[in-house]
Enzyme design. Structure first.
Site, PDB file in Angstrom:
ATOM      1  N   GLN A 165      29.798 -32.101  96.005  1.00 12.25           N
ATOM      2  CA  GLN A 165      28.603 -31.532  96.654  1.00 12.25           C
ATOM      3  C   GLN A 165      27.911 -30.560  95.700  1.00 12.25           C
ATOM      4  O   GLN A 165      28.428 -29.474  95.430  1.00 12.25           O
ATOM      5  CB  GLN A 165      29.031 -30.783  97.917  1.00 12.25           C
ATOM      6  N   GLY A 166      26.752 -30.943  95.215  1.00 10.85           N
ATOM      7  CA  GLY A 166      26.014 -30.098  94.261  1.00 10.85           C
ATOM      8  C   GLY A 166      24.910 -29.321  94.948  1.00 10.85           C
ATOM      9  O   GLY A 166      23.724 -29.617  94.751  1.00 10.85           O
ATOM     10  N   TYR A 167      25.284 -28.354  95.776  1.00  7.24           N
ATOM     11  CA  TYR A 167      24.289 -27.506  96.453  1.00  7.24           C
ATOM     12  C   TYR A 167      24.135 -26.173  95.706  1.00  7.24           C
ATOM     13  O   TYR A 167      23.075 -25.851  95.218  1.00  7.24           O
ATOM     14  CB  TYR A 167      24.733 -27.215  97.897  1.00  7.24           C
ATOM     15  N   SER A 168      25.247 -25.396  95.658  1.00  9.59           N
ATOM     16  CA  SER A 168      25.156 -24.001  95.198  1.00  9.59           C
ATOM     17  C   SER A 168      24.840 -23.903  93.716  1.00  9.59           C
ATOM     18  O   SER A 168      25.243 -24.745  92.912  1.00  9.59           O
ATOM     19  CB  SER A 168      26.485 -23.285  95.460  1.00  9.59           C
ATOM     20  N   GLU A 225      28.807 -30.283 108.269  1.00 12.22           N
ATOM     21  CA  GLU A 225      29.831 -29.493 107.564  1.00 12.22           C
ATOM     22  C   GLU A 225      30.510 -28.528 108.531  1.00 12.22           C
ATOM     23  O   GLU A 225      31.688 -28.238 108.415  1.00 12.22           O
ATOM     24  CB  GLU A 225      29.149 -28.725 106.422  1.00 12.22           C
ATOM     25  N   GLU A 242      28.955 -13.145 106.669  1.00 14.60           N
ATOM     26  CA  GLU A 242      27.752 -12.362 107.018  1.00 14.60           C
ATOM     27  C   GLU A 242      26.637 -13.303 107.481  1.00 14.60           C
ATOM     28  O   GLU A 242      25.877 -12.989 108.411  1.00 14.60           O
ATOM     29  CB  GLU A 242      27.267 -11.549 105.807  1.00 14.60           C
TER      30      GLU A 242
HETATM   31  C1  LIG Z   1      36.331 -22.151  96.959  1.00 16.40           C
HETATM   32  C2  LIG Z   1      34.877 -22.471  97.067  1.00 16.40           C
HETATM   33  C3  LIG Z   1      34.462 -23.785  97.105  1.00 16.40           C
HETATM   34  C4  LIG Z   1      33.103 -24.094  97.159  1.00 16.40           C
HETATM   35  N1  LIG Z   1      32.707 -25.412  97.100  1.00 16.40           N
HETATM   36  C5  LIG Z   1      31.386 -25.710  97.003  1.00 16.40           C
HETATM   37  C6  LIG Z   1      30.961 -27.051  96.785  1.00 16.40           C
HETATM   38  O1  LIG Z   1      31.769 -27.993  96.686  1.00 16.40           O
HETATM   39  N2  LIG Z   1      29.636 -27.293  96.651  1.00 16.40           N
HETATM   40  C7  LIG Z   1      28.699 -26.300  96.755  1.00 16.40           C
HETATM   41  O2  LIG Z   1      27.514 -26.598  96.656  1.00 16.40           O
HETATM   42  N3  LIG Z   1      29.069 -25.016  96.952  1.00 16.40           N
HETATM   43  C8  LIG Z   1      30.388 -24.687  97.069  1.00 16.40           C
HETATM   44  N4  LIG Z   1      30.788 -23.393  97.242  1.00 16.40           N
HETATM   45  C9  LIG Z   1      29.763 -22.330  97.240  1.00 16.40           C
HETATM   46  C10 LIG Z   1      29.572 -21.635  98.578  1.00 16.40           C
HETATM   47  O3  LIG Z   1      28.818 -22.444  99.441  1.00 16.40           O
HETATM   48  C11 LIG Z   1      28.872 -20.288  98.266  1.00 16.40           C
HETATM   49  O4  LIG Z   1      29.803 -19.483  97.552  1.00 16.40           O
HETATM   50  C12 LIG Z   1      28.445 -19.586  99.514  1.00 16.40           C
HETATM   51  O5  LIG Z   1      27.367 -20.262 100.129  1.00 16.40           O
HETATM   52  C13 LIG Z   1      28.007 -18.118  99.216  1.00 16.40           C
HETATM   53  O6  LIG Z   1      27.051 -18.091  98.194  1.00 16.40           O
HETATM   54  P1  LIG Z   1      27.245 -17.188  96.905  1.00 16.40           P
HETATM   55  O7  LIG Z   1      28.608 -17.388  96.354  1.00 16.40           O
HETATM   56  O8  LIG Z   1      26.077 -17.418  96.012  1.00 16.40           O
HETATM   57  O9  LIG Z   1      27.187 -15.694  97.436  1.00 16.40           O
HETATM   58  P2  LIG Z   1      25.882 -14.889  97.825  1.00 16.40           P
HETATM   59  O10 LIG Z   1      24.977 -15.741  98.632  1.00 16.40           O
HETATM   60  O11 LIG Z   1      25.346 -14.247  96.592  1.00 16.40           O
HETATM   61  O12 LIG Z   1      26.489 -13.788  98.769  1.00 16.40           O
HETATM   62  C14 LIG Z   1      27.171 -12.628  98.264  1.00 16.40           C
HETATM   63  C15 LIG Z   1      27.471 -11.716  99.450  1.00 16.40           C
HETATM   64  O13 LIG Z   1      26.256 -11.276 100.060  1.00 16.40           O
HETATM   65  C16 LIG Z   1      26.219 -11.616 101.430  1.00 16.40           C
HETATM   66  N5  LIG Z   1      24.867 -12.007 101.846  1.00 16.40           N
HETATM   67  C17 LIG Z   1      24.039 -12.876 101.198  1.00 16.40           C
HETATM   68  N6  LIG Z   1      22.891 -13.031 101.888  1.00 16.40           N
HETATM   69  C18 LIG Z   1      22.999 -12.235 103.003  1.00 16.40           C
HETATM   70  C19 LIG Z   1      22.154 -11.974 104.116  1.00 16.40           C
HETATM   71  N7  LIG Z   1      20.964 -12.568 104.249  1.00 16.40           N
HETATM   72  N8  LIG Z   1      22.603 -11.120 105.093  1.00 16.40           N
HETATM   73  C20 LIG Z   1      23.816 -10.535 104.989  1.00 16.40           C
HETATM   74  N9  LIG Z   1      24.662 -10.740 103.938  1.00 16.40           N
HETATM   75  C21 LIG Z   1      24.266 -11.580 102.963  1.00 16.40           C
HETATM   76  C22 LIG Z   1      27.163 -12.819 101.554  1.00 16.40           C
HETATM   77  O14 LIG Z   1      27.657 -12.958 102.859  1.00 16.40           O
HETATM   78  C23 LIG Z   1      28.257 -12.453 100.560  1.00 16.40           C
HETATM   79  O15 LIG Z   1      29.166 -11.543 101.145  1.00 16.40           O
HETATM   80  C24 LIG Z   1      32.130 -23.058  97.217  1.00 16.40           C
HETATM   81  C25 LIG Z   1      32.556 -21.715  97.207  1.00 16.40           C
HETATM   82  C26 LIG Z   1      33.909 -21.419  97.132  1.00 16.40           C
HETATM   83  C27 LIG Z   1      34.298 -19.957  97.076  1.00 16.40           C
END
Ligand SMILES: Cc1cc2nc3c(=O)[nH]c(=O)nc-3n(C[C@H](O)[C@H](O)[C@H](O)COP(=O)(O)OP(=O)(O)OC[C@H]3O[C@@H](n4cnc5c(N)ncnc54)[C@H](O)[C@@H]3O)c2cc1C
Length: 399
Positions: A129-132, A251, A386
């Site tokens: 899954q290439g989202y993040s 999901e 959050e």
């Molecule tokens: C083990 C693991 C596997 C994963 N696998 C995949 C995958 O296969 N494919 C994929 O695409 N992604 C994957 N992810 C990514 C995952 O979807 C993201 O880590 C997640 O969506 C959070 O985004 P971020 O890491 O950029 O954190 P950020 O969005 O930068 O968030 C950092 C902190 O700020 C808080 N925050 C951000 N915005 C707000 C808001 N509006 N209000 C309150 N708090 C906020 C968050 O809750 C968090 O605590 C994976 C992540 C992990 C850890």
């Protein structure tokens, strides 16, 4: 309870019984042992596991009949994920069967359906899954990976440049479904398209990110002038956000986290019994509290599934279950480590691989630290806590 729900309940119960029989009679001993000992599974294990599920008609049981599924109700779908997790079985890899498959049969072209769906069902293709992206996780629409369309006499294709991150099992993937920006002009969400990327394409580089459990689940995926035929665009250009949201709804089905919490709680109770003849009053109270939280979670999950089936849900149910379920799972894992005392600290990442030397610590403690360390991420992936709280605040409280 109306007739439709009562029939769905009966079918869900029958599925649970069939799963327990499958666990006893069909699941190969090596897979059972690895799961029991909480060892990591490699790609071959997962492929074998997913194929066994497919042979039972379960890997795509939730797909419509015309694509080979059984059109399971939400209750059957819940029972399927919950029951396997209760038995401590391997993770049902969602990227093909649960995520991209439904997007393809709902929005894809006839050629895409014919090409990809059968290979998803049989896990001949392993998907990622290439989202993040860096800077685009919670705020997914901020993604910056670009796909510029180039039409030539040799064929029309997109040229992709950018970076994905945290891509689970990209190191094994044959294909990655990918959100990209196909224009710089439109408003953020209208610029997003949904592309299927062959991971063997020149310009794709996968770099592992070691996690604190000592394993490599996640990766950076770099896309450097990667050419993707326009035939691999799902649906319409600029409509990817709609498909992305459709996928995220899939999901966030709740079964696995309820079953995982049940399994972890059961294991905690076993540990408490084994490590002291009479668990301390404090430990008993702690387990009692966790059990109450589990019962509330389970009831809330059933109510949510039934509300969704009746169409009376408020839209935030899945977020509530994800939030409460992952927090509960983490608290159970912490209680298990505390129960083991100093023995709970012993951990060598090599132990989680099958065939390694006997694990450090007591026999019954295998994998507890690994699960604890890895599952710190459970309140981040699939939408951070959050973000789930924000969804609940909007959906339930109207804030
Ligand atoms: C083990 C693991 C596997 C994963 N696998 C995949 C995958 O296969 N494919 C994929 O695409 N992604 C994957 N992810 C990514 C995952 O979807 C993201 O880590 C997640 O969506 C959070 O985004 P971020 O890491 O950029 O954190 P950020 O969005 O930068 O968030 C950092 C902190 O700020 C808080 N925050 C951000 N915005 C707000 C808001 N509006 N209000 C309150 N708090 C906020 C968050 O809750 C968090 O605590 C994976 C992540 C992990 C850890």
């Amino acid at each position: 309870m109306n007739e439709q729900t009562s029939e769905a309940r009966e079918r869900a119960q029958a599925l649970r019984s069939a799963i327990r029989r499958f666990y006893d009679e069909v699941l190969p001993p090596d897979l059972k042992l690895k799961s029991k000992h909480h060892q990591v599974l490699d790609k071959a294990d997962y492929v074998q596991w997913m194929r066994l599920l497919n042979e039972q008609g379960w890997a795509i049981g939730h797909w419509p009949g015309e694509y080979g599924g059984q059109a399971w109700s939400l209750l059957e779908r819940f029972a399927f994920e919950d029951q396997f997790a209760r038995l401590g079985c391997p993770w049902i890899i969602p990227f093909g069967v649960k995520y991209v498959g439904p997007v393809i049969y709902t929005f894809g072209s006839p050629a895409q359906k014919a090409r990809f769906l059968p290979r998803i069902a049989t896990t001949e293709d392993f998907w990622a899954q290439g989202y993040s992206e860096p800077g685009a996780g919670s705020d997914l629409a901020a993604l910056r990976t670009e796909a510029i369309r180039v039409d030539t006499s040799e064929g029309n294709h997109y040229v992709i440049n950018g970076q994905k991150v945290w891509t689970t099992y990209a190191q094994w993937a044959d294909w990655m479904f990918c959100l990209v920006k196909t224009t710089r002009d439109a408003q953020a969400q209208k610029a997003i398209s949904f592309l299927l990327v062959d991971m063997k394409s020149p310009g794709v580089t996968v770099k592992p990110i070691p996690t604190m459990d000592g394993y490599r689940h996640v990766n950076e995926v770099w896309l450097d002038n990667v050419r993707v035929p326009v035939d691999n665009l799902v649906g319409a250009e600029g409509e990817g956000w709609t498909y992305a949201k459709f996928l995220l709804k899939n999901e966030r089905t709740a079964g696995a986290i309820v079953g995982m919490a049940w399994h972890a709680l059961d294991r905690l109770k076993g540990l408490a019994r084994q490590h002291s003849a009479v668990p301390s009053a404090r430990l008993q109270a702690r387990i009692g509290e966790l059990e109450l939280r589990f019962l509330a979670l389970e009831e809330a999950a059933y109510q949510a599934v039934e509300a969704m089936m009746r169409g009376t849900d408020h839209g935030a149910e899945a977020s509530l279950i994800k939030l409460r379920g992952t927090e509960l799972y983490q608290d159970i894992a912490e209680a298990a480590i505390d129960t083991l005392g100093f023995a709970g600290i012993a951990y060598d990442p090599a132990d989680v691989h099958a065939g390694a030397h006997p694990p450090l610590g007591p026999d019954d403690a295998e994998g507890i630290i690994k699960d604890h360390l890895y599952n710190r991420a459970a309140t981040i992936f699939g939408g951070a806590s959050e973000i789930q709280r924000n969804i609940v605040a909007k959906g339930v409280l109207g804030l």
